[in-house]
Design a protein around this motif. Structure first.
Motif, PDB file in Angstrom:
ATOM      1  N   PRO A 112      69.525  61.766  44.132  1.00 37.76           N
ATOM      2  CA  PRO A 112      68.246  62.422  43.793  1.00 37.76           C
ATOM      3  C   PRO A 112      67.908  63.532  44.779  1.00 37.76           C
ATOM      4  CG  PRO A 112      68.010  60.044  43.736  1.00 37.76           C
ATOM      5  CD  PRO A 112      69.340  60.322  44.332  1.00 37.76           C
ATOM      6  N   LEU A 113      68.178  63.279  46.057  1.00 37.11           N
ATOM      7  CA  LEU A 113      67.869  64.285  47.069  1.00 37.11           C
ATOM      8  C   LEU A 113      68.744  65.524  46.890  1.00 37.11           C
ATOM      9  CD1 LEU A 113      65.913  64.556  49.354  1.00 37.11           C
ATOM     10  CD2 LEU A 113      67.681  63.776  50.930  1.00 37.11           C
ATOM     11  N   ALA A 114      70.048  65.286  46.634  1.00 37.17           N
ATOM     12  CA  ALA A 114      70.956  66.411  46.434  1.00 37.17           C
ATOM     13  C   ALA A 114      70.543  67.229  45.215  1.00 37.17           C
ATOM     14  CB  ALA A 114      72.394  65.921  46.278  1.00 37.17           C
ATOM     15  N   ALA A 115      70.088  66.528  44.187  1.00 30.09           N
ATOM     16  CA  ALA A 115      69.621  67.233  42.989  1.00 30.09           C
ATOM     17  C   ALA A 115      68.413  68.089  43.335  1.00 30.09           C
ATOM     18  CB  ALA A 115      69.279  66.245  41.881  1.00 30.09           C
ATOM     19  N   LEU A 116      67.532  67.520  44.152  1.00 31.27           N
ATOM     20  CA  LEU A 116      66.339  68.261  44.570  1.00 31.27           C
ATOM     21  C   LEU A 116      66.730  69.511  45.365  1.00 31.27           C
ATOM     22  CD1 LEU A 116      63.240  67.864  44.370  1.00 31.27           C
ATOM     23  CD2 LEU A 116      63.337  67.026  46.722  1.00 31.27           C
ATOM     24  N   VAL A 117      67.693  69.331  46.280  1.00 26.91           N
ATOM     25  CA  VAL A 117      68.163  70.475  47.080  1.00 26.91           C
ATOM     26  C   VAL A 117      68.753  71.541  46.169  1.00 26.91           C
ATOM     27  CG1 VAL A 117      69.897  71.217  48.760  1.00 26.91           C
ATOM     28  CG2 VAL A 117      68.553  69.165  49.196  1.00 26.91           C
ATOM     29  N   SER A 118      69.596  71.112  45.220  1.00 32.60           N
ATOM     30  CA  SER A 118      70.233  72.082  44.325  1.00 32.60           C
ATOM     31  C   SER A 118      69.203  72.800  43.472  1.00 32.60           C
ATOM     32  CB  SER A 118      71.257  71.385  43.417  1.00 32.60           C
ATOM     33  OG  SER A 118      72.448  71.176  44.129  1.00 32.60           O
ATOM     34  N   VAL A 119      68.256  72.043  42.911  1.00 30.82           N
ATOM     35  CA  VAL A 119      67.224  72.678  42.091  1.00 30.82           C
ATOM     36  C   VAL A 119      66.370  73.589  42.970  1.00 30.82           C
ATOM     37  CG1 VAL A 119      65.138  72.266  40.745  1.00 30.82           C
ATOM     38  CG2 VAL A 119      67.157  70.870  40.347  1.00 30.82           C
ATOM     39  N   GLY A 120      66.034  73.111  44.155  1.00 33.41           N
ATOM     40  CA  GLY A 120      65.193  73.883  45.064  1.00 33.41           C
ATOM     41  C   GLY A 120      65.814  75.209  45.431  1.00 33.41           C
ATOM     42  N   ARG A 121      67.090  75.166  45.817  1.00 37.08           N
ATOM     43  CA  ARG A 121      67.717  76.418  46.240  1.00 37.08           C
ATOM     44  C   ARG A 121      67.884  77.353  45.049  1.00 37.08           C
ATOM     45  NH1 ARG A 121      73.830  76.022  48.082  1.00 37.08           N
ATOM     46  NH2 ARG A 121      73.549  78.242  47.868  1.00 37.08           N
ATOM     47  N   THR A 122      68.123  76.779  43.879  1.00 40.05           N
ATOM     48  CA  THR A 122      68.280  77.625  42.697  1.00 40.05           C
ATOM     49  C   THR A 122      66.959  78.311  42.351  1.00 40.05           C
ATOM     50  OG1 THR A 122      69.981  76.136  41.862  1.00 40.05           O
ATOM     51  CG2 THR A 122      69.019  77.667  40.287  1.00 40.05           C
TER      52      THR A 122
END
Lengths: 304, 320
Positions: free
Chosen positions: A76-86
């Motif tokens: 979930p955190l990695a998904a958040l990071v990926s969505v965030g940076r995108t």
């Protein structure tokens, strides 16, 4: 035209047509089947999937993989990071490209030509991987979220695209705004930005895909697990099957009964499920925005 | 007299005021882009100073000012130490091979576009275009994930062959060093062929239909139309792409080779970009890696200029 179309098709042309279509059907299948394979395996019974029994049609469909994978530590955190940076990266890059593209059309700007060249020339050289790494370290950007975003904000190529686009807009737009007493910034926000949407959509879509797919920056600048992107996590999952299996055991408590065997997580099921999660946004976005992608590459060719 | 003088002064002053006002305005405009200029300085120019690390023996965490200055030691090491020389030779061979194979196959997107253009059904054509360009938009990590799902020992292909009893032992597609260059070429074709053809497709749709009409009236068949109208019309685009490929000869990028590298295929997969990473981040020889990437950057810039000059001479058009 019609007369010519009706002309007899020679045998040679017919053979060509058959060979041509056959090639494209096969190549298209080769391009698309792997995606389909990942998808059907991620939703089929895991024991069947592990036995290699799912090749064409999904069987015993369930979404347990997705529920469990989204609960794995890290995802979930990695998904958040990926969505965030995108999202943040794309937003900043688009605004910067639009603003700089606009500012470099302002004849009055102090030493405009010099600064324009100063920015654009960076497209043609690069210090290299290690000097970049040392730079990020010196700037204390390693192991921060901003290393994903800050270096990518100013993109010379995008600036050229926007500048060229603005120069093709009717001059009267800007002049009217100035006559109304609007300052530079107001003109930018109220007049230029709205009329640039076609080109900005192209810039946004390319930036977003780039951000989502980016993997190298995590590899080089990030050691803090909380800042891993989905791409990087996926890479680790593929290479560390054993640790993944251990993680799976922990997450399911090692409980094994006949009913659970179809939904019991295996390294393969996790890999495939994460792969689908990583590819899904692209698969949704790409067909929808295909024309922007095509336009983007054509604009690039004009400048290229 | 005096009155005139003061008047003159006044108008001069006015002019001067107007001028300085304009300059002030210009500087104000510049102030707005200062934050971005700083970003460019930090992330594009400042890293160039990192090249000085190539002349020191930098061993982090010891800071640079306490590291011994070694002059050209790293550059000499590349050519003097025979194991190092051998390794760099292999790396360059890999780099040249991958770039050369990519240039050698650069006509495939042209053929792809021509073939696709010959398909008459518009929906079918669009479907093919969408599905074959999709791989271009996924990351190399995902390509590797697909490769793993398909070709690992328990992957789809091996399972299928085993189920048909065609093999007893799984074929090692990934964990071996057989045909590494060819495999890498095929993966990059899988990913890039469809997308690479888009530009040529657009160029084809820009060809005047009357040319084909005239050709048909003259009795040319399809193949002749392709040969004498389509292909010549695509040549300018092809030439630009070729020139760009040549100027990127040393830069294969590292993502693809990094994800596919393993203990088995390391020898033939290490291209320059990957080697710099492996030396710098893997072995922690930051100085040697900097020396390498510095050389690479310099040669690349020279290549770019040479290619641009060639393009100007032969076509009267620059590519940058």
């Amino acid at each position: 035209m019609n007369v010519i179309e009706k002309k007899e098709v020679t045998p040679g042309e017919r053979i060509f047509q058959v060979v041509n279509i056959t090639f494209f059907v096969i190549f298209t299948l080769i391009c698309f089947y792997p995606f389909y394979y990942l998808l059907i395996n991620s939703i089929s019974a895991n024991n069947l999937s592990a036995a290699g029994a799912i090749n064409l049609i999904p069987r015993n469909i369930h979404i347990e993989n997705y529920i469990q994978v989204l609960q794995l530590s890290g995802i979930p955190l990695a998904a958040l990071v990926s969505v965030g940076r995108t999202v943040i990266g794309t937003l900043l890059t688009v605004i910067a490209s639009a603003f700089l593209g606009f500012m470099f059309t302002q004849q009055k700007m102090w030493k405009r030509k010099f600064w324009y060249r100063f920015v654009i020339v960076t497209m043609y050289f690069n210090a290299g991987l290690i000097p970049m790494f040392i730079t990020m370290k010196n700037l204390h950007l390693t192991n921060t979220f901003w290393v994903y975003v800050l270096p990518a904000i100013v993109q010379p190529f995008n600036i050229i695209l926007v500048k060229t686009f603005i120069e093709s807009l009717p001059k009267s737009l800007e002049e009217a705004a100035e006559l109304d007493g609007a300052g530079t910034l107001t003109t930018f926000w109220k007049v230029i930005l709205p009329s640039c949407t076609p080109i900005l959509a192209t810039v946004a879509i390319f930036t977003a895909v780039g951000q989502w797919n980016s993997f190298q920056d995590t590899l080089i600048y990030i050691t803090d697990q909380r800042l891993y992107s989905l791409q990087y996590l996926l890479y680790q999952y593929i290479n560390q099957a054993s640790s993944l299996a251990a993680m799976v055991k922990n997450s399911t408590g090692g409980a094994l009964n006949m009913g659970a065997i179809a939904t019991q997580q295996t390294p393969t099921s996790i890999r495939m499920t994460v792969s689908v999660i990583v590819v899904l946004p692209i698969m949704f976005i790409y067909p929808m925005f295909q024309k922007y992608f095509v336009k983007g590459i054509m604009l690039g060719a004009v400048k290229g | 007299m005096q009155e005139v003088a003061t008047n003159n002064q006044k108008s001069n002053k006015k002019k001067h005021d107007a001028h300085s006002q304009k300059e002030k305005r210009g500087k104000k405009l510049f102030l707005l882009i200062v934050p971005f200029v700083i970003l460019v300085l930090l992330f594009s120019y400042y890293p160039l100073f990192g090249w000085v690390y190539a002349f020191f023996d930098y061993q982090p965490p010891i800071p640079l000012n306490q590291s011994p200055f070694v002059g050209l030691k790293w550059f000499e090491m590349m050519v003097q130490n025979s194991t190092q020389l051998h390794q760099i030779g292999q790396v360059l061979a890999n780099t040249f091979a991958m770039s050369f194979l990519n240039i050698l196959t650069s006509f495939l997107p042209v053929l792809f576009a021509i073939g696709l253009n010959e398909i008459r059904n518009k929906h079918f054509k669009n479907l093919i275009q969408t599905l074959t360009t999709l791989p271009n938009f996924i990351s190399w990590v995902l390509v590797y994930s697909i490769a793993f799902a398909m070709f690992s020992s328990s992957g789809m292909v091996n399972e299928l062959l085993r189920n048909f009893n065609w093999i007893s032992e799984p074929i090692k597609w990934l964990d071996s060093d057989s045909h590494t260059w060819l495999k890498m070429l095929l993966w990059s074709l899988w990913k890039g062929l469809g997308w690479g053809s888009i530009m040529y497709l657009a160029a084809i749709s820009g060809i005047d239909p009357e040319l084909y009409e005239a050709g048909r009236v003259d009795g040319a068949n399809r193949l002749q139309l392709i040969r004498h109208i389509t292909i010549p019309a695509l040549m300018p685009t092809y030439f630009v792409m070729l020139m760009l490929a040549v100027s990127n000869f040393l830069s294969n990028g590292m993502d693809q080779y990094f994800v596919f590298q393993n203990a088995f295929n390391l020898q033939h997969i290490q291209v320059l970009d990957l080697y710099v990473y492996n030396v710098g981040m893997g072995n922690n020889s930051l100085s040697l890696a900097t020396a390498l990437s510095m050389l690479k950057s310099l040669v690349s810039v020279v290549l770019l200029f040479v290619v641009n000059w060639t393009s100007k001479k032969t076509r009267g058009e620059s590519i940058i």
